[in-house]
Design an enzyme around this catalytic site. Structure first.
Site, short mmCIF file in Angstrom:
data_model
loop_
_atom_site.label_atom_id
_atom_site.label_comp_id
_atom_site.label_asym_id
_atom_site.label_seq_id
_atom_site.Cartn_x
_atom_site.Cartn_y
_atom_site.Cartn_z
N LYS A 90 46.26 56.04 43.81
CA LYS A 90 46.06 54.59 43.70
C LYS A 90 44.62 54.32 44.06
CE LYS A 90 47.61 50.38 43.29
NZ LYS A 90 46.65 50.23 42.18
N GLN A 111 39.38 56.39 49.64
CA GLN A 111 40.65 55.74 49.30
C GLN A 111 41.85 56.47 49.92
OE1 GLN A 111 40.13 53.10 46.68
NE2 GLN A 111 42.06 52.34 47.50
N LYS A 114 42.10 55.06 53.46
CA LYS A 114 42.38 53.63 53.40
C LYS A 114 43.86 53.41 53.05
CE LYS A 114 39.55 51.41 50.87
NZ LYS A 114 38.75 50.56 49.96
N LYS A 126 40.39 57.25 42.16
CA LYS A 126 39.40 56.25 41.76
C LYS A 126 38.90 56.61 40.38
CE LYS A 126 37.18 52.59 43.30
NZ LYS A 126 37.65 51.51 44.19
N GLY A 165 41.47 47.06 39.71
CA GLY A 165 40.07 46.66 39.46
C GLY A 165 39.14 47.11 40.57
N ASP A 166 37.87 46.95 40.33
CA ASP A 166 36.80 47.17 41.33
C ASP A 166 35.58 46.46 40.73
OD1 ASP A 166 36.10 48.87 43.88
OD2 ASP A 166 34.44 49.28 42.53
N THR A 209 41.74 41.10 48.98
CA THR A 209 40.74 41.89 49.70
C THR A 209 39.91 40.99 50.62
OG1 THR A 209 40.67 43.35 47.78
CG2 THR A 209 38.95 43.64 49.43
N ASN A 240 34.61 39.21 43.49
CA ASN A 240 35.99 38.97 43.93
C ASN A 240 36.13 39.02 45.45
OD1 ASN A 240 38.71 40.70 44.69
ND2 ASN A 240 39.09 39.01 43.28
N SER A 380 48.06 45.47 46.15
CA SER A 380 48.37 46.18 44.89
C SER A 380 49.68 46.95 45.04
CB SER A 380 47.25 47.16 44.55
OG SER A 380 46.21 46.52 43.87
P1 NDP Z 1 32.69 42.29 41.69
O1 NDP Z 1 32.21 42.98 40.48
O2 NDP Z 1 33.68 41.19 41.57
O3 NDP Z 1 31.46 41.75 42.55
C1 NDP Z 1 30.46 42.58 43.03
C2 NDP Z 1 29.36 41.73 43.60
O4 NDP Z 1 28.36 42.55 44.18
C3 NDP Z 1 28.66 40.88 42.55
O5 NDP Z 1 28.20 39.71 43.15
C4 NDP Z 1 27.52 41.77 42.10
O6 NDP Z 1 26.43 41.04 41.58
C5 NDP Z 1 27.14 42.44 43.40
N1 NDP Z 1 26.64 43.81 43.14
C6 NDP Z 1 27.29 44.82 42.53
N2 NDP Z 1 26.52 45.92 42.44
C7 NDP Z 1 25.38 45.59 43.00
C8 NDP Z 1 24.18 46.29 43.23
N3 NDP Z 1 24.02 47.58 42.85
N4 NDP Z 1 23.18 45.63 43.86
C9 NDP Z 1 23.36 44.34 44.27
N5 NDP Z 1 24.47 43.63 44.08
C10 NDP Z 1 25.46 44.24 43.46
O7 NDP Z 1 33.28 43.46 42.64
P2 NDP Z 1 34.25 43.32 43.89
O8 NDP Z 1 33.99 42.06 44.62
O9 NDP Z 1 35.61 43.64 43.42
O10 NDP Z 1 33.78 44.58 44.76
C11 NDP Z 1 32.76 44.47 45.76
C12 NDP Z 1 32.89 45.64 46.72
O11 NDP Z 1 34.18 45.62 47.34
C13 NDP Z 1 32.75 47.03 46.09
O12 NDP Z 1 32.17 47.91 47.04
C14 NDP Z 1 34.22 47.44 45.88
O13 NDP Z 1 34.36 48.84 45.80
C15 NDP Z 1 34.84 46.87 47.14
N6 NDP Z 1 36.28 46.66 47.09
C16 NDP Z 1 36.85 45.85 46.14
C17 NDP Z 1 38.21 45.64 46.16
C18 NDP Z 1 38.87 44.69 45.21
O14 NDP Z 1 40.06 44.43 45.38
N7 NDP Z 1 38.18 44.11 44.25
C19 NDP Z 1 39.09 46.32 47.13
C20 NDP Z 1 38.37 47.07 48.14
C21 NDP Z 1 37.03 47.24 48.08
P3 NDP Z 1 26.47 40.45 40.08
O15 NDP Z 1 27.27 39.18 40.18
O16 NDP Z 1 25.04 40.22 39.75
O17 NDP Z 1 27.13 41.48 39.24
#
Ligand code: NDP
Length: 448
Positions: A90, A111, A114, A126, A165-166, A209, A240, A380
């Site tokens: 997962k 993961q 976690k 992943k 998603g991620d 999250t 997200n 999830s």
């Molecule tokens: P999203 O794609 O929804 O958002 C990511 C955000 O971070 C955006 O604002 C993006 O900017 C910014 N970002 C991404 N990459 C970069 C980078 N290289 N430099 C600067 N800013 C960056 O992703 P999530 O919110 O889902 O995920 C965010 C983090 O949380 C990740 O590390 C993910 O692995 C982790 N995570 C997510 C989960 C989930 O349920 N979604 C669960 C557990 C962990 P822009 O808007 O410009 O793209």
């Protein structure tokens, strides 16, 4: 040489040019040292650590698709099925141009622990692609997702491997991926999570999250006779995780004054307007400069190379929610100088090892992502349960379960740290508590 050091060298040698994977392994192994040394003979004989750091299966594939101009494009697809000792693999799918095998392996390795911490029966995996959904039309995103699933479908299933998603993979992408899976396999099963509510998704998964991160932060503060209400909070990211962390923190009485995206960051001393942020990022998929244009109190700062603006803003609590290694030693120093009380990670591995150490050495309460962002994968798993039952639970039911899970995670990491003589070290607590369950299951299942 100790078993821990041997294994770290083994990982570096066997997985060249994968620095994020090395970093994730190093962080985990360092904090497991005390447990591993106590069981060294047995673990060595069973090659337990060699097996733990080697994925059970790695799938690499070509993803050809046609863009709106009729040009064929090719991306790389990945799925790393890391460890299934305690349940089906997962873990999310990430679509971002920076994705490579090392990044997927670091995420898959984290993961495992976690998922174990959630106390639900899910193993670690992943996947993703170096495809960039930014600037693509809906048709292009659909074409890519269909091609990606045309290969991935043979490796996943509701009882085998359940992606979610991620970064870069939200409701739109999950919808296209699910549609293609169903079309090829002709089964309607919970093979993906984060689905839309009309076709098997769970209420509260979108929020999980970010909300979970804030629930555990509140639990941490309460345990230290403190409270989120009235606190100033800085958040990075505007995706997200960030959006729903901001929403819940403000519901609990904190004021969140920053957010960021890959091009810049916002300082809004009156508190982030979540409805406006959702409109800009979720609906329009636009840059944060549009948020500032629509809100008088907000300042927009263009991102400059090597600068991570939000960590220089004075705050009580910091929640990094964007991406890996976005909070380095200089940022940690700025946070400490400004009197930060707690840092809890919403993203995966957003703090470098040096930053984490500096924060901990300076008395900052610190919870690492594998504990504090586990609410997403936990919910999830609740979506998987609802799919198996063919039932949907109410928002309140899911949200209550999520709160209970986050409180339990806090208890278990806090107790594990105490038990192994590391009271208050929640990184060690998370790694130890997550590891012990997986190690026990691996032992029971023999050499596989
Ligand atoms: P999203 O794609 O929804 O958002 C990511 C955000 O971070 C955006 O604002 C993006 O900017 C910014 N970002 C991404 N990459 C970069 C980078 N290289 N430099 C600067 N800013 C960056 O992703 P999530 O919110 O889902 O995920 C965010 C983090 O949380 C990740 O590390 C993910 O692995 C982790 N995570 C997510 C989960 C989930 O349920 N979604 C669960 C557990 C962990 P822009 O808007 O410009 O793209």
């Amino acid at each position: 040489m100790s078993y821990v050091d041997e294994i770290y060298n083994y990982v570096v040698e066997k997985n060249p040019a994968q620095p994020e994977f090395h970093q994730a392994v190093k962080e985990v192994l360092e904090s497991l040292r005390v447990v591993i040394e106590a069981n060294e003979e047995e673990y060595r004989k069973d090659a337990l650590l060699e097996r733990l750091v080697t994925p059970e299966r790695q799938i690499l594939f070509r993803v050809p698709w046609v863009d709106d101009k009729g040009q064929v494009q090719v991306n790389n697809g990945f799925r790393v099925q890391f460890n299934s000792a305690i349940g089906p693999y997962k873990g999310g799918l990430r679509f971002h141009p920076s994705v490579n095998l090392g990044i997927i392996k670091f995420l898959g390795f984290e993961q495992i622990f976690k998922n174990s911490l959630t106390s639900l029966p899910i193993g670690g995996g992943k996947g993703g692609s170096d495809f960039d959904p930014k600037g693509k039309s809906d048709r292009e995103v659909m074409a890519f997702c269909q091609s990606f699933m045309t290969e991935l479908h043979r490796h996943i299933g509701a009882d085998t491997d359940v992606p979610a998603g991620d970064i870069g993979v939200g409701g739109r992408e999950i919808g296209f991926l699910y549609g293609q899976y169903k079309r090829i396999k002709d089964v309607y099963e919970g093979v993906l999570t984060g689905k839309g509510l009309t076709y098997g998704g769970s209420l509260a998964r979108t929020q999980a999250t970010g909300y979970g991160l804030v629930y555990i932060t509140q639990e941490l503060l309460k345990d230290h006779n403190n409270d989120l209400a009235g606190k100033t909070v800085v958040v990075s990211g505007a995706g997200n995780v960030a959006i729903y962390a901001i929403e819940k923190a403000q519901q609990l009485g904190a004021k969140v004054v920053t957010c960021s995206d890959s091009t810049g960051w916002i300082y809004d001393p009156e508190g982030i307007d979540v409805a406006l942020l959702k409109e800009v990022k979720e609906v329009k998929r636009a840059r944060l400069s549009e948020y500032a244009a629509a809100r008088k109190s907000a300042e927009y700062h263009e991102k400059k190379n090597g600068e991570h603006g939000v960590w220089n803003v004075k705050c009580d609590v910091a929640l990094p929610c964007a991406t890996q290694n976005e909070l380095d030693l200089d940022d940690a120093k700025a946070l400490v100088a400004n009197g930060v009380v707690a840092v809890c990670e919403g993203a995966n591995m957003p703090s470098t090892i040096e930053a984490t150490k500096y924060l901990q050495d300076n008395g900052v309460l610190f919870i690492c992502g594998k504990a504090s962002n586990a609410g997403g994968v936990a919910t999830s798993a609740l979506e998987m349960s609802q799919n198996s039952e063919r039932l949907s639970w109410t928002f309140e039911e899911v949200d209550n379960k999520l709160q209970g899970i986050m409180v339990n995670i806090y208890k278990s990491i806090s107790e594990a740290a105490k038990k192994y003589g590391k009271e208050g070290d929640y990184v060690a607590g998370a790694n130890i508590a997550g590891f012990l369950k997986v190690a026990e299951a691996m032992k029971a299942q023999g050499i596989v």
